[in-house]
Design a protein around this motif. Sequence first.
Motif, PDB file in Angstrom:
ATOM      1  N   PHE A 187       0.874  -1.166   0.000  1.00 34.86           N
ATOM      2  CA  PHE A 187       0.000   0.000   0.000  1.00 34.86           C
ATOM      3  C   PHE A 187       0.911   1.215   0.000  1.00 34.86           C
ATOM      4  CE2 PHE A 187      -2.358   3.470   1.897  1.00 34.86           C
ATOM      5  CZ  PHE A 187      -3.660   3.300   1.435  1.00 34.86           C
ATOM      6  N   LEU A 188       0.815   2.034  -1.044  1.00 35.95           N
ATOM      7  CA  LEU A 188       1.713   3.179  -1.185  1.00 35.95           C
ATOM      8  C   LEU A 188       1.211   4.379  -0.396  1.00 35.95           C
ATOM      9  CD1 LEU A 188       2.662   3.211  -4.965  1.00 35.95           C
ATOM     10  CD2 LEU A 188       4.136   2.686  -3.024  1.00 35.95           C
ATOM     11  N   LEU A 189       2.143   5.060   0.246  1.00 29.75           N
ATOM     12  CA  LEU A 189       1.798   6.232   1.037  1.00 29.75           C
ATOM     13  C   LEU A 189       2.793   7.343   0.748  1.00 29.75           C
ATOM     14  CD1 LEU A 189      -0.096   7.253   3.318  1.00 29.75           C
ATOM     15  CD2 LEU A 189       1.554   6.383   4.960  1.00 29.75           C
ATOM     16  N   GLY A 190       2.276   8.498   0.329  1.00 28.68           N
ATOM     17  CA  GLY A 190       3.121   9.661   0.115  1.00 28.68           C
ATOM     18  C   GLY A 190       2.892  10.648   1.242  1.00 28.68           C
ATOM     19  N   GLY A 191       2.285  11.792   0.903  1.00 28.47           N
ATOM     20  CA  GLY A 191       1.982  12.791   1.924  1.00 28.47           C
ATOM     21  C   GLY A 191       0.702  12.505   2.693  1.00 28.47           C
ATOM     22  N   GLY A 192      -0.066  11.510   2.228  1.00 24.96           N
ATOM     23  CA  GLY A 192      -1.292  11.129   2.932  1.00 24.96           C
ATOM     24  C   GLY A 192      -2.387  12.168   2.865  1.00 24.96           C
ATOM     25  N   VAL A 209       6.805   6.496   0.682  1.00 23.68           N
ATOM     26  CA  VAL A 209       7.767   6.959  -0.320  1.00 23.68           C
ATOM     27  C   VAL A 209       8.349   8.296   0.150  1.00 23.68           C
ATOM     28  CG1 VAL A 209       8.120   7.559  -2.733  1.00 23.68           C
ATOM     29  CG2 VAL A 209       6.482   5.767  -2.130  1.00 23.68           C
ATOM     30  N   ASN A 210       9.619   8.252   0.565  1.00 15.81           N
ATOM     31  CA  ASN A 210      10.245   9.412   1.200  1.00 15.81           C
ATOM     32  C   ASN A 210      11.501   9.844   0.433  1.00 15.81           C
ATOM     33  OD1 ASN A 210      10.229  11.334   3.256  1.00 15.81           O
ATOM     34  ND2 ASN A 210      11.553  10.117   4.577  1.00 15.81           N
ATOM     35  N   LEU A 211      11.381   9.860  -0.914  1.00 13.83           N
ATOM     36  CA  LEU A 211      12.508  10.227  -1.775  1.00 13.83           C
ATOM     37  C   LEU A 211      12.619  11.749  -1.863  1.00 13.83           C
ATOM     38  CD1 LEU A 211      11.703   7.791  -4.746  1.00 13.83           C
ATOM     39  CD2 LEU A 211      13.119   7.313  -2.744  1.00 13.83           C
TER      40      LEU A 211
END
Length: 333
Positions: free
Chosen positions: A44-49, A65-67
């Motif tokens: 399950f992908l999570l960016g800024g939410g 994803v903290n790139l």
Amino acid sequence: MPYFSNFSLKDYNTFGIDVKAQKFISVATLSQLKEVLKENKNIFLLGGGSNMLLTKDIYKTVVHVNLHGVIVNNETDTHVEVTAMAGENWHEFVLWCIDQNYGGIENLSLIPGNVGTCPIQNIGAYGFEVKDTIISLEALNIETLEIEKFTNEECEFGYRNSIFKNKVKGKYIITNVTFKLTTKDHQTNTSYGAIQEELKDISNPTIKDISNAIIAIRNSKLPNPKEIGNSGSFFKNPVITIELFDRLKTKYSTIPSYPVSDTTVKVPAGWLIEKAGFKGKSFGNAGVHNKQALVLVNYGNATGKEVHDIAKKIQRKIKADFDISLEIEVNVY
């Protein structure tokens, strides 16, 4: 890389919904991301939410994803190409561009979320969409673990839409986005009345002035997610036929609209929701914001299901009153 079990995602979604991830890991490099995907296909992908409503615990590996990183590729007398990694905070990236006098995305100031999710939704505000500046993006194919490049055209952008929301949903992880911005003679858009009002005392507004105006407008209308849980606009502004609009106009003489084509117009969802009586209403721990009816809020202890139930109640009422089907803009899980 450490995995965390039974991990609370309350601080990782702007609604502040307290659901648990069976496994959670944050990745800071492309090699880490590939390594995680080799071990876990059910992710399950999570960016800024910022563009999601979580209604239940997630029995998958949640990959944050903290790139990070911003690179200036080419700069000419008039334009510049800038590549931003997916984990960069969107608003901070906008402000950084403005500080460099790079124009084109100032109208998208203060939109929550990260760079990597902005193309998925084709974020937009105040007469502008992010697709207008995107040249291309790179994305990791989850199956092959190869990086693939997508041109603007290949992203198939539409209103709050892209190929990543439908055709290839769940098949790619966006790793970076490249933008073409202006370095002088900025083509600014201040056509919205609220912006003009904010800028009425400034004769030749700069991109910084426009950004500040939009920040002021958004702060006056929208709750800060750090204070009241929300995801910004919860519904899309519906596009309806002129025939339906004319019928509604006879009953609701003040109904606003914006032309889309020869046969359709866009109607503000917030106006419909307010007219239906929901603005400022609370339903237990959740409700509709008192300054902007388009925003659903968590007053502190709401579950995702409570928020979703309000959304469905609004949809039913709008359909009954206006014969319009409101589409949810955020991703509901």
